[in-house]
Design a protein around this motif. Structure first.
Motif, short mmCIF file in Angstrom:
data_model
loop_
_atom_site.label_atom_id
_atom_site.label_comp_id
_atom_site.label_asym_id
_atom_site.label_seq_id
_atom_site.Cartn_x
_atom_site.Cartn_y
_atom_site.Cartn_z
N SER A 134 -15.42 -22.34 10.29
CA SER A 134 -15.48 -23.54 9.48
C SER A 134 -14.07 -23.90 9.05
O SER A 134 -13.11 -23.18 9.34
CB SER A 134 -16.38 -23.31 8.26
N VAL A 135 -13.97 -25.00 8.35
CA VAL A 135 -12.70 -25.44 7.76
C VAL A 135 -13.00 -25.91 6.35
O VAL A 135 -14.01 -26.58 6.11
CB VAL A 135 -12.06 -26.57 8.59
N ALA A 136 -12.13 -25.52 5.43
CA ALA A 136 -12.21 -26.00 4.05
C ALA A 136 -10.96 -26.82 3.76
O ALA A 136 -9.86 -26.46 4.18
CB ALA A 136 -12.31 -24.83 3.07
N ILE A 137 -11.17 -27.93 3.09
CA ILE A 137 -10.05 -28.75 2.63
C ILE A 137 -10.05 -28.64 1.11
O ILE A 137 -11.08 -28.87 0.47
CB ILE A 137 -10.19 -30.21 3.06
N LEU A 138 -8.91 -28.27 0.56
CA LEU A 138 -8.84 -28.14 -0.90
C LEU A 138 -7.63 -28.85 -1.45
O LEU A 138 -6.63 -29.02 -0.76
CB LEU A 138 -8.87 -26.66 -1.31
N MET A 139 -7.76 -29.29 -2.68
CA MET A 139 -6.64 -29.87 -3.41
C MET A 139 -6.10 -28.77 -4.31
O MET A 139 -6.86 -28.14 -5.04
CB MET A 139 -7.08 -31.08 -4.24
N THR A 140 -4.79 -28.56 -4.23
CA THR A 140 -4.21 -27.46 -4.97
C THR A 140 -2.82 -27.80 -5.50
O THR A 140 -2.15 -28.68 -4.96
CB THR A 140 -4.13 -26.19 -4.09
N ARG A 141 -2.45 -27.09 -6.54
CA ARG A 141 -1.08 -27.14 -7.04
C ARG A 141 -0.39 -25.80 -6.81
O ARG A 141 0.73 -25.60 -7.26
CB ARG A 141 -1.07 -27.50 -8.54
N LEU A 142 -1.06 -24.88 -6.12
CA LEU A 142 -0.44 -23.60 -5.76
C LEU A 142 0.63 -23.84 -4.71
O LEU A 142 0.44 -24.65 -3.80
CB LEU A 142 -1.48 -22.64 -5.20
#
Length: 180
Positions: A81-89
């Protein structure tokens, strides 16, 4: 098809607080154990990371194992699968968290491209391009992997792999060339 798992910032950690939100793409794969349960748990772990605001994940697909010699029909098949995430890391911090999640799910690094309970690869981080030995971005083989491109395209039809082009065009080229 995709599903949203988390919304809203998650805690703080020692990183710049003024870092902008960036879209990161993470490929997930498992070919040992309860693959579906492991992928579900890993996505929940991603959603709980500090400084992660949103996680979208593609419906998993099945794929043949790819070894250094090429596709291996004798190895257990993968669920990917693929996950798309919004991050500030920072990308290096996100990568460290990915390695910790893998370890928590029993990942052992005994052989290159060996069978595994969980594999998490940072495919892209915004438009960052890096050839650092510690972290190459985008992932150097993402454009060659149908098991990355297909689920990514399912949750982001306009996706682009930095430096390589649109994901739909990469997938089309890959399918015409007959690669994995």
């Amino acid at each position: 098809m995709s599903r949203r798992l988390a919304d809203g910032p998650r805690g703080e950690m020692p990183t710049r607080h003024d870092r902008p939100w960036v879209e990161a793409v993470v490929a997930l794969g498992a070919n040992l154990g309860d693959r579906e349960a492991t992928l579900d748990a890993a996505v929940k772990d991603l959603a709980r990371l500090p400084l992660v605001a949103e996680v979208r994940v593609a419906t998993p697909i099945e794929s043949v194992a790819v070894k250094p010699e090429g596709p291996d029909d004798e190895a257990p098949t993968y669920l990917n699968s693929v996950a798309i995430l919004m991050t500030r890391l920072a990308p290096s911090v996100l990568l460290e968290y990915l390695h910790r999640i893998e370890a928590r799910h029993g990942r052992e690094r005994r052989e290159r491209w060996g069978d595994r309970t969980l594999d998490l690869d940072l495919v892209s981080y915004g438009d960052v391009q890096s050839t650092s030995p510690a972290l190459t971005l985008p992932h150097p083989r993402a454009a060659e992997r149908e098991f990355v491109l297909v689920p990514w395209l399912a949750i982001d039809p306009d996706a682009e792999l930095p430096g390589a082009g649109r994901v739909d065009a990469l997938l089309e080229r890959l399918r015409r060339g007959g690669a994995s």
